[in-house]
Design a protein around this motif. Structure first.
Motif, PDB file in Angstrom:
ATOM      1  N   VAL A  31       0.834  -1.203   0.000  1.00  0.00           N
ATOM      2  CA  VAL A  31       0.000   0.000   0.000  1.00  0.00           C
ATOM      3  C   VAL A  31       0.872   1.258   0.000  1.00  0.00           C
ATOM      4  N   LYS A  32       2.009   1.208   0.659  1.00  0.00           N
ATOM      5  CA  LYS A  32       2.934   2.348   0.646  1.00  0.00           C
ATOM      6  C   LYS A  32       3.366   2.662  -0.789  1.00  0.00           C
ATOM      7  N   ILE A  33       3.675   1.648  -1.555  1.00  0.00           N
ATOM      8  CA  ILE A  33       4.066   1.845  -2.954  1.00  0.00           C
ATOM      9  C   ILE A  33       2.921   2.451  -3.748  1.00  0.00           C
ATOM     10  N   VAL A  34       1.711   1.946  -3.530  1.00  0.00           N
ATOM     11  CA  VAL A  34       0.539   2.487  -4.227  1.00  0.00           C
ATOM     12  C   VAL A  34       0.363   3.963  -3.885  1.00  0.00           C
ATOM     13  N   ARG A  35       0.393   4.292  -2.629  1.00  0.00           N
ATOM     14  CA  ARG A  35       0.175   5.685  -2.208  1.00  0.00           C
ATOM     15  C   ARG A  35       1.275   6.613  -2.713  1.00  0.00           C
ATOM     16  N   GLU A  36       2.504   6.144  -2.705  1.00  0.00           N
ATOM     17  CA  GLU A  36       3.608   6.966  -3.193  1.00  0.00           C
ATOM     18  C   GLU A  36       3.584   7.156  -4.707  1.00  0.00           C
ATOM     19  N   SER A  37       2.815   6.331  -5.412  1.00  0.00           N
ATOM     20  CA  SER A  37       2.736   6.434  -6.874  1.00  0.00           C
ATOM     21  C   SER A  37       2.074   7.726  -7.321  1.00  0.00           C
ATOM     22  N   GLY A  38       1.243   8.299  -6.466  1.00  0.00           N
ATOM     23  CA  GLY A  38       0.507   9.508  -6.832  1.00  0.00           C
ATOM     24  C   GLY A  38      -0.758   9.232  -7.626  1.00  0.00           C
TER      25      GLY A  38
END
Length: 102
Positions: free
Chosen positions: A27-34
């Motif tokens: 989820v961190k990767i998803v959120r950091e994707s913008g």
């Protein structure tokens, strides 16, 4: 396009079989994707163009792989060229339909 996905490791060696740390990494990767995204108790949904969405899914899956000996990925896509804002638009239309049927 909208992509709803669930990714989890197995073979974690944890006695409680919890996967929350691995899911948090994804989820961190998803959120950091913008990219527009939403997470509930079962899936994370992201919205964007084909290549950018699947790149995020790939990176999230790879991150989860660090937590176990294998990874399970469940994915559902709504591919509707020319539409944006559907991550909330679909729900808004549903709510209006429910309100009008009352």
């Amino acid at each position: 396009m909208l992509v709803a996905f669930s990714v989890a490791p197995s073979g974690t060696g944890r006695e409680d079989a919890s996967v929350h740390d691995a899911v948090a990494a994804a989820v961190k990767i998803v959120r950091e994707s913008g990219l527009p995204n939403s997470t509930d108790s079962m899936f994370t949904t992201i919205e964007g163009e084909w290549n950018e969405v699947f790149d995020v899914v790939r990176r999230a899956t790879e991150a989860v792989g660090e937590y176990g000996s294998r990874v399970s990925l469940v994915l559902k896509a709504d591919i509707r060229p020319g539409y944006e804002g559907e991550i909330s638009g679909k729900v808004d239309r549903l709510e209006r339909a429910l309100d009008s049927s009352s």
